[in-house]
Design a protein around this motif. Structure first.
Motif, short mmCIF file in Angstrom:
data_model
loop_
_atom_site.label_atom_id
_atom_site.label_comp_id
_atom_site.label_asym_id
_atom_site.label_seq_id
_atom_site.Cartn_x
_atom_site.Cartn_y
_atom_site.Cartn_z
N GLY A 1 -6.86 1.35 2.81
CA GLY A 1 -7.60 0.35 3.50
C GLY A 1 -8.23 0.90 4.62
N HIS A 2 -9.18 -0.15 5.39
CA HIS A 2 -10.53 0.67 6.65
C HIS A 2 -10.27 -1.18 6.54
CE1 HIS A 2 -14.43 1.30 7.66
NE2 HIS A 2 -13.12 2.85 8.10
N ALA B 1 0.62 3.89 1.96
CA ALA B 1 0.26 3.58 2.78
C ALA B 1 -0.69 3.99 3.46
CB ALA B 1 0.49 1.85 3.20
N GLN B 2 -2.26 4.03 2.56
CA GLN B 2 -3.32 4.85 3.70
C GLN B 2 -4.53 4.42 4.80
OE1 GLN B 2 -5.09 8.07 2.00
NE2 GLN B 2 -3.50 8.49 0.13
N LEU B 3 -4.16 4.30 6.03
CA LEU B 3 -4.62 3.03 6.97
C LEU B 3 -5.82 3.41 7.99
CD1 LEU B 3 -2.25 -0.46 6.32
CD2 LEU B 3 -3.79 0.44 4.83
N SER C 1 -4.68 -0.64 -4.19
CA SER C 1 -5.55 -1.78 -3.77
C SER C 1 -6.33 -0.86 -2.50
CB SER C 1 -4.70 -2.21 -3.98
OG SER C 1 -3.85 -2.28 -2.62
N ARG C 2 -7.42 -1.02 -2.63
CA ARG C 2 -7.99 -0.95 -1.74
C ARG C 2 -8.89 -1.88 -0.79
NH1 ARG C 2 -10.01 4.64 -2.64
NH2 ARG C 2 -8.86 5.55 -4.29
N GLY C 3 -8.72 -2.35 -0.08
CA GLY C 3 -8.79 -3.29 1.24
C GLY C 3 -10.28 -2.13 1.92
N ARG C 4 -11.38 -3.09 2.50
CA ARG C 4 -11.99 -2.83 3.32
C ARG C 4 -12.75 -4.30 3.54
NH1 ARG C 4 -16.16 1.43 1.20
NH2 ARG C 4 -14.39 2.49 1.94
N VAL C 5 -11.91 -4.04 5.38
CA VAL C 5 -12.50 -5.09 6.61
C VAL C 5 -13.50 -4.83 6.75
CG1 VAL C 5 -12.47 -6.95 7.63
CG2 VAL C 5 -10.72 -6.29 6.46
N VAL D 1 -5.08 -5.93 8.45
CA VAL D 1 -5.42 -4.94 7.18
C VAL D 1 -3.42 -4.49 7.34
CG1 VAL D 1 -5.21 -3.25 5.09
CG2 VAL D 1 -6.90 -4.64 6.22
N VAL D 2 -2.88 -5.10 5.75
CA VAL D 2 -1.11 -4.43 5.33
C VAL D 2 -1.69 -4.34 4.86
CG1 VAL D 2 1.65 -5.91 6.22
CG2 VAL D 2 -0.80 -6.27 7.32
N GLY D 3 -0.54 -2.48 4.77
CA GLY D 3 -0.47 -1.95 2.72
C GLY D 3 0.93 -2.06 3.13
N ASN D 4 1.23 -3.15 1.94
CA ASN D 4 2.56 -3.51 1.47
C ASN D 4 3.02 -2.23 0.34
OD1 ASN D 4 3.78 -4.92 3.21
ND2 ASN D 4 2.25 -6.32 2.60
#
Length: 168
Positions: free
Chosen positions: A107-108, A134-136, A77-81, A99-102
């Motif tokens: 995530g960015h 997780a890479q945040l 999953s990729r999340g960008r806020v 952003v939480v990486g489970n």
């Protein structure tokens, strides 16, 4: 007050683009409050692109957005806020994106704000990794409109006020 709840179920390999824009108005005798909750369930290979904007007229908001990947899904999953705002007059803005990486994910969180007049802005980006893969990343910037931006638009024939409006 608007406390909408939006839930999306995105099937295997499906792609969804969701656009939401809010503008609050009223007689000025109360506060315009918006506290939306958005929950997204992504199946394997699915993706969603969300553009959720508050155009103006909102006094207070708390957005709760969650993206859940199905159990045993072979998905990264990729999340960008990205939070962009302009604070004017005597407004006070506080941003707390998280952003939480489970699981294995990218995530960015990015907060970009322009401050004007007597306004105040606080930006508190948060990342929380609960998995080794997780890479945040997070970043935040607050500043005024750059003088060179205004000058360039003014040389193209805009007044200072028109240039400022264009930038905003």
């Amino acid at each position: 007050e608007h406390d909408g709840v939006h839930t999306f179920y995105v099937g295997k390999n499906a792609r969804v683009k969701y656009v939401e824009k809010h503008y609050g108005e009223g007689d000025g005798n109360g506060k315009n409050v918006m506290n939306p909750t958005t929950i997204v369930y992504l199946e394997e290979g699915a993706s969603i692109q969300m553009d959720m904007s508050q155009i103006g007229g909102i006094d207070s908001t708390r957005r709760d957005t969650r993206i859940v990947c199905g159990k045993d899904a072979d998905v990264v999953s990729r999340g960008r806020v990205i939070s962009r705002s302009v604070a004017k007059n005597d407004s006070v803005q506080v941003f707390r994106p998280c952003v939480v990486g489970n699981a294995k994910c990218f995530g960015h969180v990015q907060c970009d704000s322009i401050i004007m007049d007597e306004a105040k802005i606080r930006s508190v980006p948060e990342i929380a990794a609960n998995d080794l893969d997780a890479q945040l990343i997070h970043e935040a910037a607050i500043g005024r409109i750059a003088g060179d931006q205004l000058l360039k638009l003014e040389t193209l024939g805009l007044t200072e006020e028109e240039a400022e409006d264009r930038i905003l």
